[in-house]
Scaffold this motif. Structure first.
Motif, mmCIF file in Angstrom:
data_model
loop_
_atom_site.group_PDB
_atom_site.id
_atom_site.type_symbol
_atom_site.label_atom_id
_atom_site.label_comp_id
_atom_site.label_asym_id
_atom_site.label_seq_id
_atom_site.Cartn_x
_atom_site.Cartn_y
_atom_site.Cartn_z
ATOM 1 N N HIS A 56 -8.949 8.792 -17.742
ATOM 2 C CA HIS A 56 -7.794 8.032 -18.219
ATOM 3 C C HIS A 56 -6.495 8.547 -17.619
ATOM 4 N N ASP A 57 -5.653 7.609 -17.299
ATOM 5 C CA ASP A 57 -4.406 7.946 -16.650
ATOM 6 C C ASP A 57 -3.293 7.992 -17.693
ATOM 7 N N PHE A 58 -3.260 9.080 -18.477
ATOM 8 C CA PHE A 58 -2.217 9.225 -19.493
ATOM 9 C C PHE A 58 -0.947 9.735 -18.826
ATOM 10 N N ARG A 59 0.157 9.102 -19.093
ATOM 11 C CA ARG A 59 1.381 9.500 -18.411
ATOM 12 C C ARG A 59 2.218 10.507 -19.178
ATOM 13 N N ARG A 60 2.110 10.538 -20.501
ATOM 14 C CA ARG A 60 3.032 11.376 -21.285
ATOM 15 C C ARG A 60 2.358 12.600 -21.893
ATOM 16 N N GLY A 98 -11.798 16.534 -4.244
ATOM 17 C CA GLY A 98 -10.358 16.435 -4.438
ATOM 18 C C GLY A 98 -9.992 16.576 -5.897
ATOM 19 N N SER A 99 -8.916 17.303 -6.162
ATOM 20 C CA SER A 99 -8.477 17.489 -7.546
ATOM 21 C C SER A 99 -8.250 16.140 -8.202
ATOM 22 N N THR A 100 -8.246 16.120 -9.527
ATOM 23 C CA THR A 100 -7.902 14.877 -10.218
ATOM 24 C C THR A 100 -6.459 14.557 -9.860
ATOM 25 N N GLY A 101 -6.242 13.332 -9.486
ATOM 26 C CA GLY A 101 -4.887 12.932 -9.108
ATOM 27 C C GLY A 101 -4.538 13.244 -7.661
ATOM 28 N N SER A 102 -5.545 13.636 -6.871
ATOM 29 C CA SER A 102 -5.262 13.921 -5.460
ATOM 30 C C SER A 102 -5.304 12.642 -4.623
ATOM 31 N N GLY A 103 -5.708 11.561 -5.245
ATOM 32 C CA GLY A 103 -5.728 10.293 -4.526
ATOM 33 C C GLY A 103 -7.084 9.941 -3.933
ATOM 34 N N LYS A 104 -8.155 10.368 -4.591
ATOM 35 C CA LYS A 104 -9.502 10.039 -4.107
ATOM 36 C C LYS A 104 -9.733 8.537 -4.142
ATOM 37 N N THR A 105 -9.318 7.925 -5.241
ATOM 38 C CA THR A 105 -9.564 6.494 -5.384
ATOM 39 C C THR A 105 -8.894 5.719 -4.249
ATOM 40 N N GLU A 106 -7.709 6.171 -3.873
ATOM 41 C CA GLU A 106 -7.017 5.522 -2.758
ATOM 42 C C GLU A 106 -7.861 5.631 -1.484
ATOM 43 N N VAL A 107 -8.510 6.769 -1.303
ATOM 44 C CA VAL A 107 -9.376 6.934 -0.128
ATOM 45 C C VAL A 107 -10.563 5.971 -0.199
ATOM 46 N N LEU A 140 0.836 -1.197 0.000
ATOM 47 C CA LEU A 140 0.000 0.000 0.000
ATOM 48 C C LEU A 140 0.872 1.249 0.000
ATOM 49 N N PRO A 141 0.448 2.286 -0.742
ATOM 50 C CA PRO A 141 1.219 3.527 -0.686
ATOM 51 C C PRO A 141 1.033 4.197 0.673
ATOM 52 N N THR A 142 2.046 4.927 1.104
ATOM 53 C CA THR A 142 1.908 5.706 2.335
ATOM 54 C C THR A 142 0.935 6.843 2.061
ATOM 55 N N LEU A 143 -0.047 6.979 2.925
ATOM 56 C CA LEU A 143 -1.074 7.986 2.672
ATOM 57 C C LEU A 143 -0.500 9.397 2.785
ATOM 58 N N THR A 144 -1.026 10.280 1.965
ATOM 59 C CA THR A 144 -0.673 11.686 2.122
ATOM 60 C C THR A 144 -1.429 12.220 3.342
ATOM 61 N N GLU A 145 -1.027 13.413 3.766
ATOM 62 C CA GLU A 145 -1.671 13.974 4.944
ATOM 63 C C GLU A 145 -3.162 14.216 4.673
ATOM 64 N N GLN A 146 -3.434 14.693 3.466
ATOM 65 C CA GLN A 146 -4.833 14.940 3.077
ATOM 66 C C GLN A 146 -5.653 13.661 3.129
ATOM 67 N N GLN A 147 -5.067 12.610 2.602
ATOM 68 C CA GLN A 147 -5.791 11.335 2.584
ATOM 69 C C GLN A 147 -6.045 10.853 4.003
ATOM 70 N N GLN A 148 -5.026 11.034 4.847
ATOM 71 C CA GLN A 148 -5.182 10.610 6.234
ATOM 72 C C GLN A 148 -6.322 11.358 6.910
ATOM 73 N N ALA A 192 -9.318 -2.847 -12.608
ATOM 74 C CA ALA A 192 -8.043 -3.525 -12.388
ATOM 75 C C ALA A 192 -7.473 -3.168 -11.011
ATOM 76 N N ARG A 193 -7.610 -1.895 -10.665
ATOM 77 C CA ARG A 193 -7.064 -1.441 -9.387
ATOM 78 C C ARG A 193 -7.784 -2.082 -8.214
ATOM 79 N N VAL A 194 -9.095 -2.164 -8.327
ATOM 80 C CA VAL A 194 -9.884 -2.775 -7.258
ATOM 81 C C VAL A 194 -9.536 -4.253 -7.142
ATOM 82 N N GLY A 214 0.080 16.228 -17.188
ATOM 83 C CA GLY A 214 0.990 16.414 -16.057
ATOM 84 C C GLY A 214 0.766 15.433 -14.942
ATOM 85 N N ARG A 215 0.320 14.235 -15.274
ATOM 86 C CA ARG A 215 0.090 13.250 -14.224
ATOM 87 C C ARG A 215 1.402 12.647 -13.756
ATOM 88 N N ASP A 216 2.417 12.799 -14.592
ATOM 89 C CA ASP A 216 3.705 12.255 -14.214
ATOM 90 C C ASP A 216 4.594 13.406 -13.759
HETATM 91 P P1 ADP Z 1 -7.953 10.549 -8.103
HETATM 92 O O1 ADP Z 1 -8.900 9.409 -7.951
HETATM 93 O O2 ADP Z 1 -8.165 11.650 -7.102
HETATM 94 O O3 ADP Z 1 -7.825 11.088 -9.494
HETATM 95 P P2 ADP Z 1 -5.964 8.525 -7.676
HETATM 96 O O4 ADP Z 1 -6.405 7.854 -6.428
HETATM 97 O O5 ADP Z 1 -6.219 7.849 -8.973
HETATM 98 O O6 ADP Z 1 -6.502 10.023 -7.729
HETATM 99 O O7 ADP Z 1 -4.408 8.832 -7.517
HETATM 100 C C1 ADP Z 1 -3.615 9.349 -8.574
HETATM 101 C C2 ADP Z 1 -2.330 8.560 -8.673
HETATM 102 O O8 ADP Z 1 -1.599 8.671 -7.451
HETATM 103 C C3 ADP Z 1 -2.568 7.085 -8.882
HETATM 104 O O9 ADP Z 1 -1.581 6.604 -9.761
HETATM 105 C C4 ADP Z 1 -2.378 6.471 -7.495
HETATM 106 O O10 ADP Z 1 -1.905 5.156 -7.565
HETATM 107 C C5 ADP Z 1 -1.377 7.392 -6.880
HETATM 108 N N1 ADP Z 1 -1.522 7.532 -5.428
HETATM 109 C C6 ADP Z 1 -2.658 7.714 -4.739
HETATM 110 N N2 ADP Z 1 -2.416 7.879 -3.433
HETATM 111 C C7 ADP Z 1 -1.079 7.791 -3.283
HETATM 112 C C8 ADP Z 1 -0.173 7.875 -2.162
HETATM 113 N N3 ADP Z 1 -0.645 8.101 -0.940
HETATM 114 N N4 ADP Z 1 1.133 7.740 -2.408
HETATM 115 C C9 ADP Z 1 1.592 7.528 -3.642
HETATM 116 N N5 ADP Z 1 0.829 7.430 -4.732
HETATM 117 C C10 ADP Z 1 -0.497 7.562 -4.564
#
Ligand code: ADP
Ligand code: ZN
Ligand code: ZN
Length: 703
Positions: free
Chosen positions: A512-516, A177-186, A151-159, A216-218, A552-554
């Motif tokens: 979509h999670d485009f990296r480039r 939460g902004s796109t890429g803020s880690g909502k799905t992780e929450v 599991l990734p270490t949670l950010t302070e916001q996520q915590q 896939a992530r789930v 700018g996801r990367d």
């Molecule tokens: P959102 O749903 O808000 O768009 P995601 O949960 O998809 O954001 O997170 C964006 C990216 O950051 C994903 O690749 C995810 O795996 C990664 N990520 C999420 N939380 C963390 C974390 N605490 N540490 C490192 N990477 C994380």
């Protein structure tokens, strides 16, 4: 599974049971019908009963219905059959259906049968038995328990968000939460808590076909758990199987689109509605329900938490989550995650002022992209980065035009133009589907020189390939992805770096999670600023924010990511807010306007829609409907005059609508409920004068 009901010995005195059967709204049958059963049947039991000359599927609703006609038992027909081996649908489920039917003004039977898997109605006894056996086998095989993923270490916001989620409250949560803020992780962490507590989780997404990544992530996170999906892309057999796994409690996590909100789940412990602002959560025909709103209702009913997540919440949810001290309703708990995970930052917004660019000579169309923007894309190509160019209009050109006589490629069946598709040289109506080969010459005057006017994604792709010969240009829109697997293929080639410039409709802006990708450009976003639909700006803002989130996801490339807006209205407040990614400011602007105009969330709306052979007939019905219920409409109800819909004729059917507004939701519902039988009656009378269909749309999204 509980023993089947038919195992009971028949009792002496037959009981009376109320059974809900499928009956269209317009039949006027709103509640359960009475039948006789030799033994008591629990509410929620699925049965087959005679109705007229047919035998239909129904659900036992109650055993005594005081409002039912006092029929003597001799007049009642017996239940034909009990669906054996199926546990009764739970009380909370029936309550949800009952609420949905009454809120969205549909019959109980229609709502009930609509949300059950179609196969439940169609299978005969032997087929049903076989299905149950197969299911039993499936249940025996427990999914492979893989080792726990890292599991990734949670950010302070996520915590912080997760701490708030753990606190006891009966309020819904809005995770902003902004796109890429880690909502799905929450979501995943909160889901883990529910699963650990032995509960089931329902995760809803607006369009499951566009989010294989989430699936896939789930699956990766919860290996060893049974995860099933529920959406319209499944075969009827898959849908029944997954539904049964959920209903019997064997599935732990259900991932689904709007229909999944109705899945019976005996151990439900959490509902997540991702991208809660997405219009796909509202069903647009038949029973026009909002799965987002029903999720909130269901969570309250079952006393479980619900998380609505979005970077750009619907204004309704935003208003509900805004504290009273800030002018909101304070009904939801707002969780805020403004920063992107890691070093990801949102791209810099560049507003490209088209008014400063000289107009093209008469007869010439402007270049698709201004020189500055083109240059920025060329830079990306040189660096091996990707660009996404958004244009929300598919096809080659929205219309063909004859410059000699003025002919335009209208649809003979609709009040709309037919779109020119160059790939297969057709003129296609996007409303009724009417398609013809492109004529060689003007059908009216014979002029050979008929020209496309305007630009769709197909043409943009062609033009960009011409201007950027060094680039590999790709396209993703509903035309490209018509065939099964085509979308996945296109996405894969983008991910593999085989595309330099991707042209697309809003379809690619989502999820979509485009990296480039380091540049996103909206080349024609102005139309939404002046649309008649009061929600157009809200939708456009959400779309642009979401699109910006594709870049700018990367962290590696985030630093020089840009979002370009080509506009004739560079100072528009929507773009000013976008420039700062200031959703809160945008929402405040919009809420002020809505409050002044008396629009949602400050008022509740319903739309009475009518379709008829002529526009007069459609409007006549609506006028009558208004007049006949005038007495029911107290001072809290405002009924607007009927008007043609924005596209008034589709497939030779004329359409009109009438808006009903109230500052009190309850008053509106009471009015609709009282008006319904009168409208039913009036509709019957209007059939002869050409009325085809009518419907009430509560909380309409399209105005
Ligand atoms: P959102 O749903 O808000 O768009 P995601 O949960 O998809 O954001 O997170 C964006 C990216 O950051 C994903 O690749 C995810 O795996 C990664 N990520 C999420 N939380 C963390 C974390 N605490 N540490 C490192 N990477 C994380
Ligand atoms: Zn002509
Ligand atoms: Zn048409």
């Amino acid at each position: 599974m509980p023993p089947s009901h038919s195992d009971h010995p028949p009792e002496v005195a037959p009981c009376r049971v109320g059974v809900v059967v499928e009956a269209p709204q317009h039949s006027g049958l709103l509640g359960p019908l009475d039948y006789l059963s030799p033994q008591p049947l629990s509410a929620g039991t699925v049965v087959r009963v005679p109705l007229g000359r047919r035998v239909v599927t129904g659900v036992v609703w109650d055993t005594t219905d005081e409002q039912a006609e006092p029929l003597s038992e001799a007049q009642l027909k017996p239940v034909a059959e009990v669906l054996t081996g199926l546990p009764p649908l739970p009380a909370a489920w029936r309550q949800l259906i009952q609420f949905a039917a009454s809120y969205y003004q549909r019959s109980l039977g229609e709502m009930t049968l609509m949300v059950l898997p179609p196969e439940l109605r169609q299978l005969d006894d032997t087929q049903w038995g076989r299905r149950l056996k197969r299911l039993d086998k499936l249940i025996q095989q427990t999914p492979d328990a893989a080792q726990a993923p890292e599991l990734p270490t949670l950010t302070e916001q996520q915590q912080q968000a997760l701490e708030a989620l753990a606190a006891a409250t009966d309020k819904p949560f809005l995770l902003w939460g902004s796109t890429g803020s880690g909502k799905t992780e929450v979501y995943l962490r909160q889901a883990q808590r529910a699963l650990d507590a032995g509960q089931q989780v329902l995760m809803m997404v607006p369009e499951i076909n566009l989010t294989p990544q989430l699936e896939a992530r789930v699956a990766e996170r919860f290996a060893g758990r049974r995860i099933v999906s529920l959406h319209s892309g499944l075969t009827p057999a898959q849908r029944l199987r997954n539904w049964l796994l959920a209903h019997t409690g064997h599935a732990d996590l259900i991932l689904g689109t709007r229909l999944s909100v109705f899945t019976p789940m005996p151990r439900l412990g959490l509902i997540v509605v991702d991208e809660e602002h997405d219009p796909s959560y509202k069903q647009q025909d038949g029973a026009r329900y909002s799965a987002r709103d029903l999720a909130v209702y269901r969570a309250r009913l079952e006393r479980i938490p619900v998380i609505l997540g979005s970077a750009t919440p619907s204004l309704e949810s935003w208003y509900n989550a805004l504290p009273v001290s800030e002018g909101g309703a304070g009904r939801y708990v707002r969780l805020v995650m403004p920063a992107r995970v890691g070093d990801g930052i949102m791209p810099t917004v560049r507003i490209l002022d088209l008014t400063r660019i000289p107009k093209p000579l008469p007869g010439h169309s402007p270049p698709p992209l201004a020189a500055e923007l083109l240059h920025a894309i060329e830079q990306r190509i040189e660096r091996g980065e990707q660009s996404l160019v958004l244009l929300n209009r598919r096809g080659y050109a929205p219309v063909l035009h004859c410059s000699d006589c003025g002919w335009k490629s209208g649809c003979p069946h609709c009040s709309a133009w037919r779109v020119f598709h160059k790939a297969d040289r057709t003129l296609r109506c996007h409303h009724c589907g009417f398609t013809e080969r492109v004529p060689r010459a003007c059908p009216d005057c014979g002029n050979q020189d008929i020209a496309p006017v305007g630009r769709g994604t197909e043409r943009l792709e062609e033009q960009l390939a011409e201007i950027l010969p060094q680039a590999r240009v790709g396209r993703i829109d509903a035309d490209v992805t018509k065939h099964k697997g085509a979308l996945e293929e296109q996405l894969a080639s983008v991910h593999a770096g085989e595309v330099d410039v991707l042209v697309g409709t809003q379809m690619v802006a989502k999820g979509h999670d485009f990296r480039r990708i380091t540049l996103v450009a909206a080349v024609n976003p102005d139309a939404a600023l002046f649309a008649s639909d009061f929600r157009a700006a809200e939708r456009q803002f959400a779309l642009l924010m979401q699109a910006a989130g594709r870049a700018g996801r990367d962290a590696e490339v985030a630093g020089h990511s840009e979002m370009w807006i080509q506009t004739y209205h560079p100072t528009h407040p929507l773009y000013a807010a976008l420039r700062r990614y200031d959703y809160a400011d945008f929402a405040a602007q919009q809420l002020k306007e809505r409050e002044m105009a008396g629009l949602p969330p400050y008022a509740s709306l319903a739309m009475l829609r009518a379709e008829a052979k002529t526009q007069e007939a459609a409007q006549h019905f609506l006028k009558q409907a208004a007049e006949l219920t005038q007495a029911l409409a107290d001072t809290q109800i405002l009924v607007y005059p009927p008007v043609p819909t924005p596209i008034q004729r589709v497939a030779n059917v004329e359409r009109a609508q009438m808006m009903i507004e109230s500052t009190h939701r309850v008053a509106l519902l009471r009015f609709l409920q009282a008006a319904q039988p009168i409208w039913l009656d009036e509709a019957q009378k209007n059939r002869r004068s050409g009325l085809i269909r009518w419907a009430v749309d509560v909380d309409p999204l399209a105005i």
